[in-house]
Design an enzyme around this catalytic site. Structure first.
Site, PDB file in Angstrom:
ATOM      1  N   THR A 109      -1.893   2.151   5.818  1.00  0.00           N
ATOM      2  CA  THR A 109      -1.144   0.996   5.307  1.00  0.00           C
ATOM      3  C   THR A 109      -1.060  -0.052   6.400  1.00  0.00           C
ATOM      4  O   THR A 109      -0.995   0.290   7.569  1.00  0.00           O
ATOM      5  CB  THR A 109       0.268   1.397   4.848  1.00  0.00           C
ATOM      6  OG1 THR A 109       1.028   0.207   4.626  1.00  0.00           O
ATOM      7  CG2 THR A 109       0.979   2.227   5.899  1.00  0.00           C
ATOM      8  N   GLY A 110      -1.092  -1.311   6.000  1.00  0.00           N
ATOM      9  CA  GLY A 110      -0.987  -2.376   7.002  1.00  0.00           C
ATOM     10  C   GLY A 110      -1.928  -3.514   6.687  1.00  0.00           C
ATOM     11  O   GLY A 110      -2.253  -3.755   5.524  1.00  0.00           O
TER      12      GLY A 110
ATOM     13  N   THR B  11       0.848  -1.167   0.000  1.00  0.00           N
ATOM     14  CA  THR B  11       0.000   0.000   0.000  1.00  0.00           C
ATOM     15  C   THR B  11       0.895   1.232   0.000  1.00  0.00           C
ATOM     16  O   THR B  11       1.833   1.327   0.786  1.00  0.00           O
ATOM     17  CB  THR B  11      -0.925   0.033   1.232  1.00  0.00           C
ATOM     18  OG1 THR B  11      -1.637  -1.189   1.293  1.00  0.00           O
ATOM     19  CG2 THR B  11      -1.892   1.187   1.165  1.00  0.00           C
TER      20      THR B  11
ATOM     21  N   GLY C 142      -4.952  -4.597   5.990  1.00  0.00           N
ATOM     22  CA  GLY C 142      -6.083  -3.799   5.552  1.00  0.00           C
ATOM     23  C   GLY C 142      -7.428  -4.257   6.060  1.00  0.00           C
ATOM     24  O   GLY C 142      -8.330  -3.447   6.276  1.00  0.00           O
TER      25      GLY C 142
ATOM     26  N   ARG D 273     -10.546 -10.195  -3.199  1.00  0.00           N
ATOM     27  CA  ARG D 273     -10.466  -9.514  -1.903  1.00  0.00           C
ATOM     28  C   ARG D 273     -10.515  -8.003  -2.098  1.00  0.00           C
ATOM     29  O   ARG D 273      -9.811  -7.448  -2.938  1.00  0.00           O
ATOM     30  CB  ARG D 273      -9.169  -9.878  -1.168  1.00  0.00           C
ATOM     31  CG  ARG D 273      -8.924  -9.007   0.071  1.00  0.00           C
ATOM     32  CD  ARG D 273      -7.641  -9.353   0.792  1.00  0.00           C
ATOM     33  NE  ARG D 273      -7.385  -8.433   1.886  1.00  0.00           N
ATOM     34  CZ  ARG D 273      -6.630  -7.335   1.800  1.00  0.00           C
ATOM     35  NH1 ARG D 273      -6.047  -7.034   0.658  1.00  0.00           N
ATOM     36  NH2 ARG D 273      -6.471  -6.551   2.848  1.00  0.00           N
ATOM     37  N   VAL D 274     -11.344  -7.340  -1.295  1.00  0.00           N
ATOM     38  CA  VAL D 274     -11.372  -5.886  -1.243  1.00  0.00           C
ATOM     39  C   VAL D 274     -10.916  -5.484   0.158  1.00  0.00           C
ATOM     40  O   VAL D 274     -11.603  -5.788   1.136  1.00  0.00           O
ATOM     41  CB  VAL D 274     -12.781  -5.328  -1.531  1.00  0.00           C
ATOM     42  CG1 VAL D 274     -12.790  -3.805  -1.433  1.00  0.00           C
ATOM     43  CG2 VAL D 274     -13.256  -5.771  -2.918  1.00  0.00           C
ATOM     44  N   GLY D 275      -9.753  -4.884   0.268  1.00  0.00           N
ATOM     45  CA  GLY D 275      -9.226  -4.443   1.558  1.00  0.00           C
ATOM     46  C   GLY D 275      -9.668  -3.024   1.864  1.00  0.00           C
ATOM     47  O   GLY D 275     -10.681  -2.547   1.354  1.00  0.00           O
ATOM     48  N   ASP D 276      -8.898  -2.351   2.685  1.00  0.00           N
ATOM     49  CA  ASP D 276      -9.309  -1.000   3.084  1.00  0.00           C
ATOM     50  C   ASP D 276      -8.940   0.058   2.044  1.00  0.00           C
ATOM     51  O   ASP D 276      -9.561   1.123   2.001  1.00  0.00           O
ATOM     52  CB  ASP D 276      -8.690  -0.631   4.444  1.00  0.00           C
ATOM     53  CG  ASP D 276      -7.166  -0.564   4.400  1.00  0.00           C
ATOM     54  OD1 ASP D 276      -6.562  -1.342   3.638  1.00  0.00           O
ATOM     55  OD2 ASP D 276      -6.598   0.255   5.134  1.00  0.00           O
TER      56      ASP D 276
END
Lengths: 313, 313
Positions: free
Chosen positions: B225-226, B174, B228, B202-205
């Site tokens: 970042t991280g 990210t 998510g 997958r949909v992360g943040d």
């Protein structure tokens, strides 16, 4: 033991007059009452809030009158794409799926993501996961009704989504539920077919925790309906919870303030909000919102127009 | 005229020791400085905050060291899926895309959604929209580097995502930027390849406004970042903004409180937060976070380990 409470919505929007009168009105009222009783029976048997909201939402998904599961609106390509999310207010765990085309009950699919390292899964992989989890799968045709096919035929190629057509059937879809179980745990779940004639691949607020769904035992449970892109742009459900938690605002004021923001960005819709003490509000700024609630061993109470409270025996 | 400020991150995580020492360290530092200068030149020419964050993020996307655009991690099927979002703090407008496989700069793709009736678009339709908008498209192979193919070869079939392998190269990827332009407008943008070996879909943040990205001229701009899924579960970026706006908490306390929540739900990572008055914080709870900032006509300042502030001439 606290009194169990379950509240649902079946979409905020603009129904045709004919649909708010008999005999169609009775079909909506019965559909709402059926969903409330399904959740109530789970809560009454000692089931958890997550079980109850999923059961209530699944009944609405199975009912073709509502824009979720069977009876969902069609995308611009004439196909359905279904989305849902669920959140457990006890531990903050979430599950969500979007772009579903095969799992009969999207909310049950979403629930299989709870505890998974991924929170939200889109598309074929999500359907495949639901199938591996043993959920009932269907052919895409199962979801598509004659009414939705006719709606799509009018819209196709126009570039318009149903929101632009306030003169015709335009419940903005989305169904949802919030509940408090006997242990005092809160949960919320939301499910939708999206917007009629939306682009395939659109992800609205419904599968997004913090936008369309939120639950926190200490604060509230929220499920939304309406112009989802506006709710998503605002992280609406998290905002309602933050207003309550961080400012001490009461539930109706918090919901009203958040809905004012929706209008400010060009949206409209409604939400259902349940507080830990059982306080429930179901505000909306559209002409109608299909909604209802049930408490303890009571009868379902439903409404479509503002102010209505109709007990269904 | 306010002093222009641009801050970026290039991923929070656990670099191998060899990567935090010369010569690899210099490559990271130079990559961060290049992105800062790209955004600075836009702000210095009177460009807006949205232009600046998109330009800085696009430079990081083009740099294969970072997990966004070229050099992104691979999904479990060996393919890339790229996501990005951008938010304008002046009017609250947003744009986001996910599941991208062809548009060279996902953040520029995301930007084409600003003003569109859909906020977030996933997959082939999103790539097609970017192509119709005249954006540069590539073959998926453009994004895939030998390093990422090797990483995937180690992970494939294990069911593990890179987070489970803290002993190896594991910048959680990210990239993101926040900026304040000369008019005092804030903006934020974030872009990612996701988690190594994640499930396709997958949909992360990162593509979710309110989770990975937030900007409000009156409150702050945030990019995360991280891990998510933890940030998404918390609607992290909206939470930081609400803590600042609704409680009067200062920026470091708000960011720290929100990062405590990330740890509580089993996550880790970092964020960059810029306040309207120019106050900037870049906290993280991983061993490293690639990061930097630049103000006015100054030189880039970058850091990798905690406390580092290295001016790049």
């Amino acid at each position: 033991m606290k009194d169990c409470i379950l509240a649902i919505h079946g979409g905020a929007g603009r129904l045709k007059d004919s649909q708010t009168r008999a005999p169609v009105r009775q079909d909506y009222e019965r559909g709402l009452a059926d969903a409330l009783r399904a959740g109530q029976s789970i809560l009454f048997a000692g089931g958890g809030a997550v079980d109850a909201v999923c059961a209530a939402v699944a009944v609405l998904e199975d009912n073709e009158l509502f824009n979720a599961g069977r009876g969902a609106v069609l995308c611009s390509n004439g196909e359905v794409e279904l989305s849902a999310s669920v959140m457990d207010g006890n531990d903050g765990s979430v599950g969500a799926m979007a772009g579903l085309r095969r799992v009969r009950n999207p909310v049950i699919g979403a629930r299989t993501m709870m505890g998974h390292m991924h929170g939200l899964l889109f598309g074929a992989e999500a359907d495949a996961r639901a199938e591996r989890a043993g959920l009932e799968m269907t052919a895409p045709d199962y979801f598509i009704t004659d009414r939705r096919r006719a709606q799509w035929s009018e819209l196709r190629g126009t570039g318009a989504i149903a929101l632009d057509h306030s003169d015709r059937d335009n419940v903005q879809g989305t169904v949802g539920a919030v509940a408090r179980d006997a242990q005092g745990n809160l949960a919320a779940a939301t499910s939708t077919g999206g917007l009629a004639n939306q682009l395939p691949g659109r992800v609205g607020d419904t599968p997004i925790v913090g936008a369309g769904t939120w639950a926190d035992n200490q604060v509230c449970a929220v499920s939304t309906t309406g112009k989802g892109d506006a709710f998503a742009q605002l992280a609406f459900a998290r905002r309602v919870a933050d207003l309550i938690e961080l400012t001490g605002m009461n539930v109706p004021d918090a919901a009203a303030a958040a809905l004012d923001d929706v209008v400010r960005v060009g949206g409209e819709g409604g939400c259902i909000v349940l507080a830990p003490d059982g306080e429930l509000h179901q505000p909306f700024n559209t002409p109608q919102m299909l909604r209802g609630w049930i408490t303890g061993a009571g009868q379902p109470v439903v409404g479509i127009l503002p102010g209505e409270k109709i007990e269904i025996a």
